[in-house]
Scaffold this motif. Structure first.
Motif, PDB file in Angstrom:
ATOM      1  N   SER A 179      -8.204  73.193  56.741  1.00  0.00           N
ATOM      2  CA  SER A 179      -9.216  72.511  57.549  1.00  0.00           C
ATOM      3  C   SER A 179     -10.585  73.064  57.170  1.00  0.00           C
ATOM      4  O   SER A 179     -10.725  74.233  56.797  1.00  0.00           O
ATOM      5  N   GLU A 183     -13.184  68.543  59.628  1.00  0.00           N
ATOM      6  CA  GLU A 183     -12.063  67.900  58.942  1.00  0.00           C
ATOM      7  C   GLU A 183     -10.803  68.743  59.072  1.00  0.00           C
ATOM      8  O   GLU A 183     -10.807  69.935  58.746  1.00  0.00           O
ATOM      9  N   HIS A 186      -4.052  69.656  55.881  1.00  0.00           N
ATOM     10  CA  HIS A 186      -2.698  69.096  55.908  1.00  0.00           C
ATOM     11  C   HIS A 186      -1.821  69.700  54.820  1.00  0.00           C
ATOM     12  O   HIS A 186      -2.311  70.259  53.836  1.00  0.00           O
ATOM     13  N   ARG A 188       0.963  67.790  52.652  1.00  0.00           N
ATOM     14  CA  ARG A 188       1.424  66.415  52.472  1.00  0.00           C
ATOM     15  C   ARG A 188       2.363  66.306  51.271  1.00  0.00           C
ATOM     16  O   ARG A 188       2.089  66.865  50.199  1.00  0.00           O
ATOM     17  N   THR A 198      -2.059  56.530  55.140  1.00  0.00           N
ATOM     18  CA  THR A 198      -2.448  56.937  56.486  1.00  0.00           C
ATOM     19  C   THR A 198      -2.906  58.388  56.527  1.00  0.00           C
ATOM     20  O   THR A 198      -2.477  59.212  55.715  1.00  0.00           O
ATOM     21  N   PRO A 199      -3.769  58.748  57.472  1.00  0.00           N
ATOM     22  CA  PRO A 199      -4.160  60.156  57.652  1.00  0.00           C
ATOM     23  C   PRO A 199      -2.937  60.995  58.014  1.00  0.00           C
ATOM     24  O   PRO A 199      -1.933  60.478  58.523  1.00  0.00           O
ATOM     25  N   ALA A 200      -3.028  62.298  57.761  1.00  0.00           N
ATOM     26  CA  ALA A 200      -1.902  63.200  58.036  1.00  0.00           C
ATOM     27  C   ALA A 200      -1.473  63.139  59.497  1.00  0.00           C
ATOM     28  O   ALA A 200      -0.306  63.363  59.822  1.00  0.00           O
ATOM     29  N   LYS A 201      -2.400  62.825  60.371  1.00  0.00           N
ATOM     30  CA  LYS A 201      -2.113  62.736  61.805  1.00  0.00           C
ATOM     31  C   LYS A 201      -0.997  61.738  62.092  1.00  0.00           C
ATOM     32  O   LYS A 201      -0.206  61.919  63.029  1.00  0.00           O
ATOM     33  N   ASP A 203       0.943  60.333  59.297  1.00  0.00           N
ATOM     34  CA  ASP A 203       1.828  60.267  58.133  1.00  0.00           C
ATOM     35  C   ASP A 203       3.116  61.044  58.417  1.00  0.00           C
ATOM     36  O   ASP A 203       3.080  62.261  58.631  1.00  0.00           O
ATOM     37  N   GLU A 208      -0.136  67.921  59.904  1.00  0.00           N
ATOM     38  CA  GLU A 208      -1.579  68.066  60.088  1.00  0.00           C
ATOM     39  C   GLU A 208      -1.893  69.500  60.512  1.00  0.00           C
ATOM     40  O   GLU A 208      -1.189  70.082  61.346  1.00  0.00           O
TER      41      GLU A 208
END
Length: 303
Positions: A179, A183, A186, A188, A198-201, A203, A208
């Motif tokens: 982070s 921002e 993540h 991933r 999609t955002p990690a939130k 995905d 995240e």
């Protein structure tokens, strides 16, 4: 042998490899402590530097591109407390740090280690199995499968799908981002045939990270998986290379007749030949007078 012992850690160079052991100081990052001792072969190094400061200095290793799965997975985004290739040096040990750096540079020069990229990992990934809980989930890896489990902080849409199990054979990429500012970071995993949109939130193939203490440990999971994926420099579809010390399968059949072995070069003659080569490099302007002197001294120590 060259050795430097500090609160931040201990580095020992034996001519063939650098042994990096993290210290127990409170400022040593959690990732370095969890990673433990690292043995970095000389052929994995591109260089070493020592930077002096008013109160403390920094010894830094520069690895050849592609040599370390941890660096490959984190992309140079590890902060200083968590970087295993950096050592904080107290001001009264600057001379020792310079000596260690000179010894490593001389060895790189003598062994003519290229500084360019490699096409296979020269360091192993973190030991498995391992499991890390941070951010909105837990990532576990046993060497064959990644398992992602969610906690009460996970978005409902993501948690609704339940825990995920990803065979490493279906993973094509893995990345770790810390982070930064506003921002989130993540961990991933890119899965074959599944586009990342999609955002990690949201995905289901990502954890995240919110900038808490254990976030850097997710980089260990990324590195362990990365070490088992094809090397980025390998051809598409090429299998992961077995370790160099692993037994290799040999096809059955009569053994071919061995070619006569060349006589081994005497160690003393090899060192004399190396001195001549160094002299030629100096005459050609490849080495400065100072570099030539340091390299010559290193050769003479071996005679």
């Amino acid at each position: 042998m060259a050795e430097i012992i500090q609160k931040d850690g201990t580095w020992v160079f034996d001519g063939d490899a650098l042994r990096l052991t993290p210290g127990r100081d409170k400022n040593v990052g959690l990732l370095r402590k969890a990673l433990g001792e690292l043995v970095v072969p000389l052929r994995a190094l591109a260089g070493i530097s020592f930077e002096q400061g008013k109160k403390s200095g920094r010894l830094r290793l520069r690895l050849r591109d592609g040599a370390c799965p941890l660096l490959q997975a984190t992309g140079g985004r590890l902060t200083e407390p968590h970087d295993p290739y950096r050592l904080v040096v107290e001001s009264d040990r600057y001379g020792v740090a310079e000596y260690v750096a000179d010894e490593v540079r001389n060895a790189l020069l003598l062994d003519q280690v290229p500084a360019g990229p490699v096409d296979a990992y020269l360091l192993p990934g973190p030991s498995v199995p391992l499991s890390v809980s941070a951010g909105d989930g837990t990532a576990s890896f046993d060497g064959e499968r990644v398992r992602l489990e969610w906690n009460w902080k996970t978005e409902d849409a993501k948690a609704a799908g339940g825990a995920r199990t990803l065979p490493v054979t279906e993973i094509t990429d893995v990345e770790w981002y810390p982070s930064a500012g506003l921002e989130n970071g993540h961990l991933r995993f890119t899965v074959r045939g599944v586009p990342v949109k999609t955002p990690a939130k949201y995905d289901p193939n990502a954890v995240e990270l919110w900038g808490f203490k254990k976030d850097p440990l997710m980089a260990l999971v990324a590195a362990a998986v990365r070490a088992r994926l094809p090397h980025p420099a390998s051809a598409p579809g090429e299998a992961v290379r077995p370790p160099t010390d692993a037994p290799q399968a040999v096809a059955a059949g009569p053994a071919p007749s061995a070619a006569p072995a060349a006589p081994a070069e005497d160690g003393h003659d090899a060192l004399l030949r190396r001195l001549r080569e160094l002299g030629e490099l100096r005459r050609d302007g490849v080495l400065t007078e100072e570099e030539f002197t340091l390299a010559k001294q290193a050769v003479l120590k071996r005679m």
